[in-house]
Scaffold this motif. Structure first.
Motif, PDB file in Angstrom:
ATOM      1  N   TYR A   1      13.493   2.284  -7.064  1.00  0.00           N
ATOM      2  CA  TYR A   1      14.426   2.127  -5.952  1.00  0.00           C
ATOM      3  C   TYR A   1      14.061   0.891  -5.145  1.00  0.00           C
ATOM      4  O   TYR A   1      12.889   0.646  -4.855  1.00  0.00           O
ATOM      5  CB  TYR A   1      14.394   3.363  -5.050  1.00  0.00           C
ATOM      6  N   LYS A   2      15.073   0.128  -4.774  1.00  0.00           N
ATOM      7  CA  LYS A   2      14.893  -1.042  -3.922  1.00  0.00           C
ATOM      8  C   LYS A   2      15.823  -0.915  -2.726  1.00  0.00           C
ATOM      9  O   LYS A   2      17.010  -0.671  -2.868  1.00  0.00           O
ATOM     10  CB  LYS A   2      15.211  -2.333  -4.681  1.00  0.00           C
ATOM     11  N   GLU A   3      15.235  -1.056  -1.550  1.00  0.00           N
ATOM     12  CA  GLU A   3      16.012  -0.991  -0.313  1.00  0.00           C
ATOM     13  C   GLU A   3      15.643  -2.201   0.539  1.00  0.00           C
ATOM     14  O   GLU A   3      14.557  -2.757   0.410  1.00  0.00           O
ATOM     15  CB  GLU A   3      15.704   0.290   0.469  1.00  0.00           C
ATOM     16  N   LYS A   4      16.549  -2.577   1.428  1.00  0.00           N
ATOM     17  CA  LYS A   4      16.253  -3.644   2.378  1.00  0.00           C
ATOM     18  C   LYS A   4      16.326  -3.109   3.794  1.00  0.00           C
ATOM     19  O   LYS A   4      17.292  -2.452   4.169  1.00  0.00           O
ATOM     20  CB  LYS A   4      17.224  -4.819   2.205  1.00  0.00           C
ATOM     21  N   LEU A   5      15.262  -3.381   4.550  1.00  0.00           N
ATOM     22  CA  LEU A   5      15.308  -3.059   5.969  1.00  0.00           C
ATOM     23  C   LEU A   5      16.292  -3.999   6.653  1.00  0.00           C
ATOM     24  O   LEU A   5      16.589  -5.084   6.148  1.00  0.00           O
ATOM     25  CB  LEU A   5      13.922  -3.197   6.587  1.00  0.00           C
ATOM     26  N   LYS A   6      16.770  -3.603   7.808  1.00  0.00           N
ATOM     27  CA  LYS A   6      17.722  -4.459   8.529  1.00  0.00           C
ATOM     28  C   LYS A   6      17.096  -5.775   8.944  1.00  0.00           C
ATOM     29  O   LYS A   6      17.789  -6.771   9.148  1.00  0.00           O
ATOM     30  CB  LYS A   6      18.265  -3.705   9.746  1.00  0.00           C
ATOM     31  N   CYS A   7      15.764  -5.793   9.041  1.00  0.00           N
ATOM     32  CA  CYS A   7      15.082  -7.035   9.397  1.00  0.00           C
ATOM     33  C   CYS A   7      14.952  -7.979   8.203  1.00  0.00           C
ATOM     34  O   CYS A   7      14.545  -9.132   8.358  1.00  0.00           O
ATOM     35  CB  CYS A   7      13.700  -6.728   9.973  1.00  0.00           C
ATOM     36  N   GLY A   8      15.290  -7.484   6.987  1.00  0.00           N
ATOM     37  CA  GLY A   8      15.256  -8.333   5.802  1.00  0.00           C
ATOM     38  C   GLY A   8      14.135  -8.040   4.834  1.00  0.00           C
ATOM     39  O   GLY A   8      14.145  -8.541   3.707  1.00  0.00           O
ATOM     40  N   ALA A   9      13.151  -7.264   5.217  1.00  0.00           N
ATOM     41  CA  ALA A   9      12.041  -6.924   4.320  1.00  0.00           C
ATOM     42  C   ALA A   9      12.535  -6.036   3.187  1.00  0.00           C
ATOM     43  O   ALA A   9      13.417  -5.197   3.380  1.00  0.00           O
ATOM     44  CB  ALA A   9      10.930  -6.225   5.089  1.00  0.00           C
ATOM     45  N   GLU A  10      11.966  -6.234   1.997  1.00  0.00           N
ATOM     46  CA  GLU A  10      12.333  -5.430   0.830  1.00  0.00           C
ATOM     47  C   GLU A  10      11.312  -4.320   0.623  1.00  0.00           C
ATOM     48  O   GLU A  10      10.111  -4.522   0.743  1.00  0.00           O
ATOM     49  CB  GLU A  10      12.417  -6.297  -0.425  1.00  0.00           C
ATOM     50  N   VAL A  11      11.832  -3.140   0.316  1.00  0.00           N
ATOM     51  CA  VAL A  11      11.003  -1.956   0.109  1.00  0.00           C
ATOM     52  C   VAL A  11      11.272  -1.423  -1.299  1.00  0.00           C
ATOM     53  O   VAL A  11      12.423  -1.216  -1.683  1.00  0.00           O
ATOM     54  CB  VAL A  11      11.337  -0.863   1.147  1.00  0.00           C
ATOM     55  N   ILE A  12      10.204  -1.209  -2.077  1.00  0.00           N
ATOM     56  CA  ILE A  12      10.339  -0.749  -3.459  1.00  0.00           C
ATOM     57  C   ILE A  12       9.434   0.461  -3.675  1.00  0.00           C
ATOM     58  O   ILE A  12       8.275   0.460  -3.260  1.00  0.00           O
ATOM     59  CB  ILE A  12       9.957  -1.856  -4.454  1.00  0.00           C
TER      60      ILE A  12
ATOM     61  N   HIS B   1       7.454  -6.146   1.117  1.00  0.00           N
ATOM     62  CA  HIS B   1       7.167  -7.579   1.225  1.00  0.00           C
ATOM     63  C   HIS B   1       8.303  -8.270   1.971  1.00  0.00           C
ATOM     64  O   HIS B   1       9.449  -7.800   1.982  1.00  0.00           O
ATOM     65  CB  HIS B   1       6.950  -8.207  -0.155  1.00  0.00           C
ATOM     66  N   PHE B   2       7.945  -9.391   2.586  1.00  0.00           N
ATOM     67  CA  PHE B   2       8.923 -10.118   3.393  1.00  0.00           C
ATOM     68  C   PHE B   2       8.570 -11.596   3.391  1.00  0.00           C
ATOM     69  O   PHE B   2       7.460 -11.990   3.750  1.00  0.00           O
ATOM     70  CB  PHE B   2       8.922  -9.584   4.833  1.00  0.00           C
TER      71      PHE B   2
END
Length: 224
Positions: free
Chosen positions: A4-15, A36-37
């Motif tokens: 799963y890959k999601e993006k926080l509203k601040c732009g950081a990617e979460v996997i 990571h960002f």
């Protein structure tokens, strides 16, 4: 493998990924968020040489322990009926009922994805991990339900890994930890904390819960 890959509203990617139930390599696992960002790695990406203790199955942030007694018959039968499929041929004929009586949640439960995380289950345990994504934060909630009484010489719960020198993220753990070790990952050395319970018995229908909260600091990104 379900990733799963999601993006926080601040732009950081979460996997993160659904555990492979012991039918893969440590390097394929990502049970907690890799964040990571802008080229900055804020949390570890797991996996290295699994034959080495710092990067072995014990380096993964999933509960584990050593059984006090022999393998319960329900778990033995469950492991016998599971598919003997492994993407790595050297692991094809290994047994999950280890002679050293180590009970790794990664191996002993059969995992599947759910809407907001994953769940692993066996005749003895049901383990759920859920992820909640926010503007500049991620919350991970764990729940362990014991279907049967289980006795351990020791058991590690609430495991969390982080970079000791990373100042760009705060990680808050709901349970107080009492065990610390250094682990190796594909993103470098990291620290793993857990709560180690010794000589412990979990009762039938007992429930354990804990959570982690990852909060990105303002200096990592520019608020809009």
């Amino acid at each position: 493998m379900t990733v799963y890959k999601e993006k926080l509203k601040c732009g950081a990617e979460v996997i993160w990924s659904v555990p492979l139930s012991g039918f893969g390599h440590v390097a394929d696992e990502q049970p907690l968020p890799y964040i990571h960002f802008n080229g900055i790695e804020l949390t570890p990406r797991y996996g290295a040489e699994e034959a080495l203790i710092p990067s072995s199955i014990q380096s993964l942030p999933l509960p584990y322990g050593k059984l006090k007694k022999n393998w319960p018959i329900q778990q033995r039968l469950f492991n016998l009926t599971r598919k003997k499929i492994n993407i790595y041929w050297r692991n094809l004929f290994k047994t999950f009922c280890r002679k050293d009586k180590m009970f790794y949640f990664l191996e002993q439960l059969q995992y599947k994805s759910i809407i907001d995380g994953f769940v692993g289950e066996s005749p003895l345990i049901k383990y759920t991990r859920k992820f909640e994504i926010g503007t500049d934060w991620v919350i991970v909630r764990d729940r362990v339900f014991f279907k049967k009484k289980m006795e351990f010489d020791y058991c590690h719960i609430s495991p969390i890994c982080f970079f000791e020198d990373c100042k760009n993220i705060d990680i808050i753990v709901s349970l107080q930890t009492n065990y610390k070790k250094e682990v190796s990952s594909s993103t470098g050395k990291a620290i793993c904390l857990s709560k180690k319970n010794e000589n412990i018995t979990f009762k039938n229908n007992e429930v354990l819960m804990w959570e982690y909260k990852y909060i990105l600091k303002d200096g990592v990104y520019e608020k809009k």
